[in-house]
Design an enzyme around this catalytic site. Structure first.
Site, PDB file in Angstrom:
ATOM      1  N   SER A 185     -21.905  21.652  -1.368  1.00  0.00           N
ATOM      2  CA  SER A 185     -22.361  20.564  -0.514  1.00  0.00           C
ATOM      3  C   SER A 185     -22.790  21.165   0.824  1.00  0.00           C
ATOM      4  O   SER A 185     -23.419  22.236   0.856  1.00  0.00           O
ATOM      5  CB  SER A 185     -21.245  19.525  -0.362  1.00  0.00           C
ATOM      6  N   SER A 186     -22.403  20.538   1.926  1.00  0.00           N
ATOM      7  CA  SER A 186     -22.815  21.017   3.253  1.00  0.00           C
ATOM      8  C   SER A 186     -22.032  20.232   4.302  1.00  0.00           C
ATOM      9  O   SER A 186     -21.613  19.094   4.037  1.00  0.00           O
ATOM     10  CB  SER A 186     -24.305  20.756   3.456  1.00  0.00           C
ATOM     11  N   TYR A 188     -30.837  14.605   2.874  1.00  0.00           N
ATOM     12  CA  TYR A 188     -29.977  15.776   2.657  1.00  0.00           C
ATOM     13  C   TYR A 188     -28.485  15.457   2.764  1.00  0.00           C
ATOM     14  O   TYR A 188     -27.707  15.688   1.830  1.00  0.00           O
ATOM     15  CB  TYR A 188     -30.382  16.878   3.653  1.00  0.00           C
ATOM     16  N   LYS A 214     -25.620  15.113  -0.191  1.00  0.00           N
ATOM     17  CA  LYS A 214     -24.526  16.098  -0.118  1.00  0.00           C
ATOM     18  C   LYS A 214     -23.179  15.379  -0.105  1.00  0.00           C
ATOM     19  O   LYS A 214     -22.209  15.845  -0.708  1.00  0.00           O
ATOM     20  CB  LYS A 214     -24.683  16.983   1.121  1.00  0.00           C
TER      21      LYS A 214
HETATM   22  N1  LIG Z   1     -28.120  28.124   4.330  1.00  0.00           N
HETATM   23  C1  LIG Z   1     -27.365  27.242   4.982  1.00  0.00           C
HETATM   24  O1  LIG Z   1     -27.221  27.280   6.215  1.00  0.00           O
HETATM   25  C2  LIG Z   1     -26.643  26.166   4.213  1.00  0.00           C
HETATM   26  C3  LIG Z   1     -25.781  25.311   4.909  1.00  0.00           C
HETATM   27  C4  LIG Z   1     -25.105  24.323   4.219  1.00  0.00           C
HETATM   28  C5  LIG Z   1     -25.275  24.196   2.853  1.00  0.00           C
HETATM   29  N2  LIG Z   1     -26.117  25.023   2.202  1.00  0.00           N
HETATM   30  C6  LIG Z   1     -26.288  24.835   0.762  1.00  0.00           C
HETATM   31  O2  LIG Z   1     -26.137  26.057   0.066  1.00  0.00           O
HETATM   32  C7  LIG Z   1     -26.953  26.044  -1.112  1.00  0.00           C
HETATM   33  C8  LIG Z   1     -27.826  27.282  -1.131  1.00  0.00           C
HETATM   34  O3  LIG Z   1     -28.644  27.276   0.024  1.00  0.00           O
HETATM   35  P1  LIG Z   1     -29.403  28.605   0.525  1.00  0.00           P
HETATM   36  O4  LIG Z   1     -29.549  28.483   1.987  1.00  0.00           O
HETATM   37  O5  LIG Z   1     -28.761  29.807  -0.046  1.00  0.00           O
HETATM   38  O6  LIG Z   1     -30.853  28.386  -0.155  1.00  0.00           O
HETATM   39  P2  LIG Z   1     -32.033  29.437  -0.340  1.00  0.00           P
HETATM   40  O7  LIG Z   1     -31.802  30.658   0.475  1.00  0.00           O
HETATM   41  O8  LIG Z   1     -33.288  28.660  -0.119  1.00  0.00           O
HETATM   42  O9  LIG Z   1     -31.926  29.834  -1.886  1.00  0.00           O
HETATM   43  C9  LIG Z   1     -32.111  28.878  -2.858  1.00  0.00           C
HETATM   44  C10 LIG Z   1     -32.081  29.493  -4.249  1.00  0.00           C
HETATM   45  O10 LIG Z   1     -32.207  28.438  -5.208  1.00  0.00           O
HETATM   46  C11 LIG Z   1     -33.400  28.638  -5.993  1.00  0.00           C
HETATM   47  N3  LIG Z   1     -33.949  27.304  -6.282  1.00  0.00           N
HETATM   48  C12 LIG Z   1     -34.431  26.395  -5.388  1.00  0.00           C
HETATM   49  N4  LIG Z   1     -34.821  25.282  -6.038  1.00  0.00           N
HETATM   50  C13 LIG Z   1     -34.585  25.504  -7.369  1.00  0.00           C
HETATM   51  C14 LIG Z   1     -34.783  24.720  -8.533  1.00  0.00           C
HETATM   52  N5  LIG Z   1     -35.301  23.486  -8.472  1.00  0.00           N
HETATM   53  N6  LIG Z   1     -34.414  25.239  -9.727  1.00  0.00           N
HETATM   54  C15 LIG Z   1     -33.889  26.490  -9.806  1.00  0.00           C
HETATM   55  N7  LIG Z   1     -33.667  27.273  -8.735  1.00  0.00           N
HETATM   56  C16 LIG Z   1     -34.024  26.783  -7.528  1.00  0.00           C
HETATM   57  C17 LIG Z   1     -34.293  29.507  -5.111  1.00  0.00           C
HETATM   58  O11 LIG Z   1     -35.246  30.221  -5.865  1.00  0.00           O
HETATM   59  P3  LIG Z   1     -36.714  29.588  -6.153  1.00  0.00           P
HETATM   60  O12 LIG Z   1     -37.191  28.953  -4.881  1.00  0.00           O
HETATM   61  O13 LIG Z   1     -37.524  30.756  -6.577  1.00  0.00           O
HETATM   62  O14 LIG Z   1     -36.526  28.583  -7.248  1.00  0.00           O
HETATM   63  C18 LIG Z   1     -33.234  30.442  -4.506  1.00  0.00           C
HETATM   64  O15 LIG Z   1     -32.832  31.414  -5.440  1.00  0.00           O
HETATM   65  C19 LIG Z   1     -27.722  24.712  -1.071  1.00  0.00           C
HETATM   66  O16 LIG Z   1     -27.043  23.749  -1.829  1.00  0.00           O
HETATM   67  C20 LIG Z   1     -27.671  24.327   0.394  1.00  0.00           C
HETATM   68  O17 LIG Z   1     -27.795  22.933   0.602  1.00  0.00           O
HETATM   69  C21 LIG Z   1     -26.823  26.007   2.839  1.00  0.00           C
END
Ligand SMILES: NC(=O)c1ccc[n+]([C@@H]2O[C@H](COP(=O)([O-])OP(=O)(O)OC[C@H]3O[C@@H](n4cnc5c(N)ncnc54)[C@H](OP(=O)(O)O)[C@@H]3O)[C@@H](O)[C@H]2O)c1
Length: 255
Positions: A139-140, A154, A158
């Site tokens: 989640s987040s 979002y 979440k």
């Molecule tokens: N980064 C933060 O600050 C943060 C904070 C709170 C929560 N989160 C949560 O953590 C999780 C990961 O976030 P992140 O920041 O690591 O994201 P990210 O860096 O954008 O990485 C996302 C990954 O998911 C893949 N992906 C995206 N859409 C997809 C789909 N429809 N089907 C299959 N693969 C898919 C992407 O590859 P492709 O685009 O090539 O498909 C990539 O490998 C999410 O749930 C996000 O809401 C992140």
């Protein structure tokens, strides 16, 4: 602390970048067999190659699928189970990362975050019943507090994921299956969301950085460690929790 994850079959959505990629590496370090996916075939192929090099004794198998496509996702879960002889852990990590308040972005978020998680769980349940495995959803902090993502889908979706995971924990406990959520705070990844914000809107980035009481954003490895713990043998009495990993970004008291 021995996590007991050796030879466990772990499925992680979105494993080529960001938090997902750190989770893939962290589970591999513990000796797990890791299946991961993303939509971009090139990235999957590159990740498969570099993981094989970095973990010569490990087993990481990436596939190019879109989790918003329910039949692709179901097929992937079943093919992983067939290839590796079962499923012990699933991590529903992918989000549409959609903030805009438009019907299209609400729809995409529901289809990717909510239905992607639901579909993965439904497909994995028969396998998890056999292994008495467990589920981790991502989640987040945006699901817990009203923040800069407000008005768009979002945070609302979440929050729904936390509720759904709690339902799973309660209803699946008699079957020996656990379910937990990890809610990251702001996690800095150079080619990820916050790296992009830093380049595109430096003033907003500075403001968000200052909002972190620890004076920094989190690292993807810090999320991976929390997921590993919840998925491990060290957490056998923890189910239905929402573990905030945010460096105390959220100011509310979690009761
Ligand atoms: N980064 C933060 O600050 C943060 C904070 C709170 C929560 N989160 C949560 O953590 C999780 C990961 O976030 P992140 O920041 O690591 O994201 P990210 O860096 O954008 O990485 C996302 C990954 O998911 C893949 N992906 C995206 N859409 C997809 C789909 N429809 N089907 C299959 N693969 C898919 C992407 O590859 P492709 O685009 O090539 O498909 C990539 O490998 C999410 O749930 C996000 O809401 C992140």
């Amino acid at each position: 602390m021995h996590l007991g994850l050796e030879k466990k079959v772990v499925l992680i959505t979105g494993g080529t970048k960001g938090i997902g990629r750190s989770m893939v590496q962290a589970f591999l370090k513990e000796g797990a067999i890791v299946h991961f996916c993303s939509r971009t075939k090139n990235d999957v192929d590159t990740a498969n190659e570099s993981l094989a090099k970095d973990f010569p004794d490990g087993k990481a198998i990436g596939a190019a699928i879109d989790v918003s496509d329910q039949s692709q996702l179901t097929e992937w879960v079943n093919s992983c189970a067939k290839e590796s002889g079962g499923v012990d852990v699933i991590v529903a990590n992918v989000s549409a990362l959609a903030i805009a308040n438009t019907p299209e972005r609400w729809q995409a978020t529901f289809q990717t975050d909510m239905m992607g998680t639901y579909t993965m769980v439904q497909a994995a349940l028969p396998h998890l019943e056999k292994t008495k495995g467990n589920i981790v959803t991502i989640s987040s902090v945006s699901g817990r507090e009203i923040d800069f993502t407000a008005q768009g889908p979002y945070g609302a979706i979440k929050a729904a994921l936390v509720h759904y995971t709690s339902q799973l924990a309660h209803t699946l406990a008699p079957k020996g299956i656990r379910a937990n959520t990890v809610s990251p705070g702001n996690i800095y990844i150079a080619d990820g969301v916050w790296g992009n914000i830093e380049r595109d809107t430096p003033d907003f980035f500075k403001k968000q950085m200052e909002a972190n009481p620890m004076g920094r954003m989190g690292k993807p490895e810090e999320i991976a460690d929390a997921v590993l713990f919840l998925a491990s043998e060290r957490a056998t009495f923890i189910s239905g929790t929402n573990l905030l990993v945010d460096g105390s970004l959220c100011s509310g008291v979690q009761l």
